[in-house]
Design a protein around this motif. Structure first.
Motif, PDB file in Angstrom:
ATOM      1  N   SER A 146       0.804  -1.228   0.000  1.00  0.00           N
ATOM      2  CA  SER A 146       0.000   0.000   0.000  1.00  0.00           C
ATOM      3  C   SER A 146       0.834   1.273   0.000  1.00  0.00           C
ATOM      4  O   SER A 146       0.354   2.329  -0.419  1.00  0.00           O
ATOM      5  CB  SER A 146      -0.906   0.013   1.229  1.00  0.00           C
ATOM      6  N   GLY A 147       2.070   1.195   0.501  1.00  0.00           N
ATOM      7  CA  GLY A 147       2.870   2.404   0.629  1.00  0.00           C
ATOM      8  C   GLY A 147       2.552   3.216   1.873  1.00  0.00           C
ATOM      9  O   GLY A 147       3.158   4.262   2.104  1.00  0.00           O
ATOM     10  N   VAL A 148       1.625   2.747   2.714  1.00  0.00           N
ATOM     11  CA  VAL A 148       1.288   3.414   3.976  1.00  0.00           C
ATOM     12  C   VAL A 148       2.190   2.843   5.062  1.00  0.00           C
ATOM     13  O   VAL A 148       2.162   1.637   5.340  1.00  0.00           O
ATOM     14  CB  VAL A 148      -0.194   3.202   4.347  1.00  0.00           C
ATOM     15  N   LYS A 149       2.997   3.692   5.668  1.00  0.00           N
ATOM     16  CA  LYS A 149       4.031   3.234   6.599  1.00  0.00           C
ATOM     17  C   LYS A 149       3.502   3.164   8.025  1.00  0.00           C
ATOM     18  O   LYS A 149       3.791   4.007   8.872  1.00  0.00           O
ATOM     19  CB  LYS A 149       5.259   4.147   6.533  1.00  0.00           C
ATOM     20  N   ILE A 220      -4.847  -8.027  -1.504  1.00  0.00           N
ATOM     21  CA  ILE A 220      -4.778  -8.129  -2.962  1.00  0.00           C
ATOM     22  C   ILE A 220      -5.927  -7.361  -3.592  1.00  0.00           C
ATOM     23  O   ILE A 220      -5.758  -6.644  -4.586  1.00  0.00           O
ATOM     24  CB  ILE A 220      -4.817  -9.612  -3.395  1.00  0.00           C
ATOM     25  N   THR A 221      -7.116  -7.498  -2.992  1.00  0.00           N
ATOM     26  CA  THR A 221      -8.293  -6.798  -3.509  1.00  0.00           C
ATOM     27  C   THR A 221      -8.104  -5.292  -3.491  1.00  0.00           C
ATOM     28  O   THR A 221      -8.373  -4.598  -4.480  1.00  0.00           O
ATOM     29  CB  THR A 221      -9.541  -7.171  -2.689  1.00  0.00           C
ATOM     30  N   ILE A 222      -7.631  -4.774  -2.341  1.00  0.00           N
ATOM     31  CA  ILE A 222      -7.515  -3.321  -2.230  1.00  0.00           C
ATOM     32  C   ILE A 222      -6.389  -2.796  -3.116  1.00  0.00           C
ATOM     33  O   ILE A 222      -6.460  -1.673  -3.632  1.00  0.00           O
ATOM     34  CB  ILE A 222      -7.316  -2.895  -0.759  1.00  0.00           C
ATOM     35  N   TRP A 223      -5.331  -3.619  -3.332  1.00  0.00           N
ATOM     36  CA  TRP A 223      -4.284  -3.216  -4.269  1.00  0.00           C
ATOM     37  C   TRP A 223      -4.871  -3.090  -5.670  1.00  0.00           C
ATOM     38  O   TRP A 223      -4.621  -2.110  -6.377  1.00  0.00           O
ATOM     39  CB  TRP A 223      -3.155  -4.246  -4.278  1.00  0.00           C
ATOM     40  N   PHE A 224      -5.667  -4.074  -6.055  1.00  0.00           N
ATOM     41  CA  PHE A 224      -6.281  -4.030  -7.382  1.00  0.00           C
ATOM     42  C   PHE A 224      -7.238  -2.847  -7.504  1.00  0.00           C
ATOM     43  O   PHE A 224      -7.222  -2.111  -8.492  1.00  0.00           O
ATOM     44  CB  PHE A 224      -7.035  -5.333  -7.656  1.00  0.00           C
ATOM     45  N   LEU A 225      -8.071  -2.644  -6.475  1.00  0.00           N
ATOM     46  CA  LEU A 225      -9.055  -1.563  -6.539  1.00  0.00           C
ATOM     47  C   LEU A 225      -8.384  -0.197  -6.561  1.00  0.00           C
ATOM     48  O   LEU A 225      -8.854   0.718  -7.247  1.00  0.00           O
ATOM     49  CB  LEU A 225     -10.019  -1.665  -5.357  1.00  0.00           C
ATOM     50  N   SER A 226      -7.298  -0.049  -5.800  1.00  0.00           N
ATOM     51  CA  SER A 226      -6.623   1.254  -5.769  1.00  0.00           C
ATOM     52  C   SER A 226      -5.915   1.551  -7.084  1.00  0.00           C
ATOM     53  O   SER A 226      -5.804   2.707  -7.488  1.00  0.00           O
ATOM     54  CB  SER A 226      -5.634   1.307  -4.605  1.00  0.00           C
ATOM     55  N   ARG A 227      -5.424   0.500  -7.753  1.00  0.00           N
ATOM     56  CA  ARG A 227      -4.711   0.690  -9.012  1.00  0.00           C
ATOM     57  C   ARG A 227      -5.639   0.693 -10.233  1.00  0.00           C
ATOM     58  O   ARG A 227      -5.446   1.477 -11.167  1.00  0.00           O
ATOM     59  CB  ARG A 227      -3.668  -0.428  -9.189  1.00  0.00           C
TER      60      ARG A 227
END
Length: 316
Positions: A146-149, A220-227
């Motif tokens: 996500s890149g959120v630290k 995986i879902t949220i990575w796909f949805l965000s991209r």
């Protein structure tokens, strides 16, 4: 109103009165105006009866009761919808989150300008094997993807500006990724605070090892949805083009070889390259169709209720 405390719960009747009294003491000591919103996510014990009694004793207590267990994300969604405070605090109902952290969380949002502050249970009282190690692995994967630290995505103790909770859509089991949803919505000033983690005093945990499996799938879902959530054709179209190009290249090779290089050789259908070309072109076409269907669904989706509320207390 300064603070809305949103508390989703499932079968936590034993801890509710103690948690309520603790929160009220913190609010009164710091002279905060507040509301406490309990969301009963289909409890089968006497949780709702306890919430009802608390609402009779304290006008600042609100209650929402789901018809059945819809999940923590849906409970948070319902609480966020009704919250009216300048800052929204979420916490679990099992007394493992300390209300004493509220004043500093509130100050980090109001004075330090954070959109969201997430708690970090740096020292935990959970089992190392069943919770700590899987949680560390999960948090590492979430940071990388996500890149959120943040060190602790799963911590239920968080503070938000009211604008954040009114502009994100928490659904499915995405409550673990509210910081990611916030970042994707444009609320990028996300902080972290080390908070006290307390051993469970009553009852048993409602989460098993399967929550980490679900967590990784949701990641995986949220990575796909965000991209690609708003442009599925960009992903499926690219994959379709690559597969179709591979199939076309094999077809061109077979055609040239048969017509010019080896006209007396085997039939095209007897060569393995033919089936590779056929399969990749079919798969490429399917990817294109999936992309088109995704675009159509995206443009024609309609909002629908994800939970049913049975009763409300002190809420319009």
């Amino acid at each position: 109103m300064n603070i809305s405390v949103v508390i989703p719960l499932l079968n936590e009747q034993e801890s509710l009165t103690e948690l309520h009294d603790w929160i009220v003491n913190v609010m009164q000591s710091n002279r905060f105006s507040y509301e406490i919103i309990f969301i009963d996510d289909g409890s089968t014990d006497d949780s709702w009866e306890t919430i009802s009694k608390l609402s009779e004793q304290n006008d600042n207590v609100r209650g929402i009761r789901f018809l059945k267990n819809f999940g923590k994300s849906q409970a948070l969604h319902a609480g966020f919808d009704k919250a009216k405070g300048q800052v929204v605090i979420t916490m679990d109902a099992d007394l493992q989150d300390s209300p004493d952290e509220i004043p500093e969380l509130y100050n980090m949002v109001t004075n330090d300008g954070f959109d969201l502050v997430s708690g970090w249970k740096k020292k935990r009282y959970d089992s190392v094997i069943s919770k700590n190690m899987p949680s560390k692995l999960f948090n590492w994967a979430a940071r990388k993807t996500s890149g959120v630290k943040l060190n602790d995505f799963n911590c239920g103790l968080k503070a938000y500006k009211i604008d954040v909770v009114k502009n994100i859509d928490v659904n499915g089991e995405m409550h673990r990724y509210i910081p990611v949803l916030s970042k994707n919505a444009g609320f990028t000033k996300i902080g972290e605070k080390v908070v006290q983690h307390q051993a469970r005093k009553y009852g048993v945990t409602k989460f098993g090892m399967n929550r980490f499996i679900h967590g990784f799938l949701d990641l995986i879902t949220i990575w796909f949805l965000s991209r690609f959530g708003k442009r599925p054709m960009h992903l499926f179209g690219a994959l379709g083009f690559i597969m179709f190009a591979i199939g076309f290249a094999f077809s061109a090779y077979l055609g040239i070889d048969k017509l010019f290089l080896n006209p007396g050789g085997r039939l095209i259908t007897q060569r393995p390259q033919f089936y590779i070309a056929l399969a990749t072109m079919v798969i490429g076409t399917q990817f294109f169709v999936a992309g088109f269907l995704g675009e159509i669904v995206l443009r024609n989706k309609s909002d629908k209720k994800r939970y049913l509320i049975k009763e409300k207390l002190n809420l319009n």
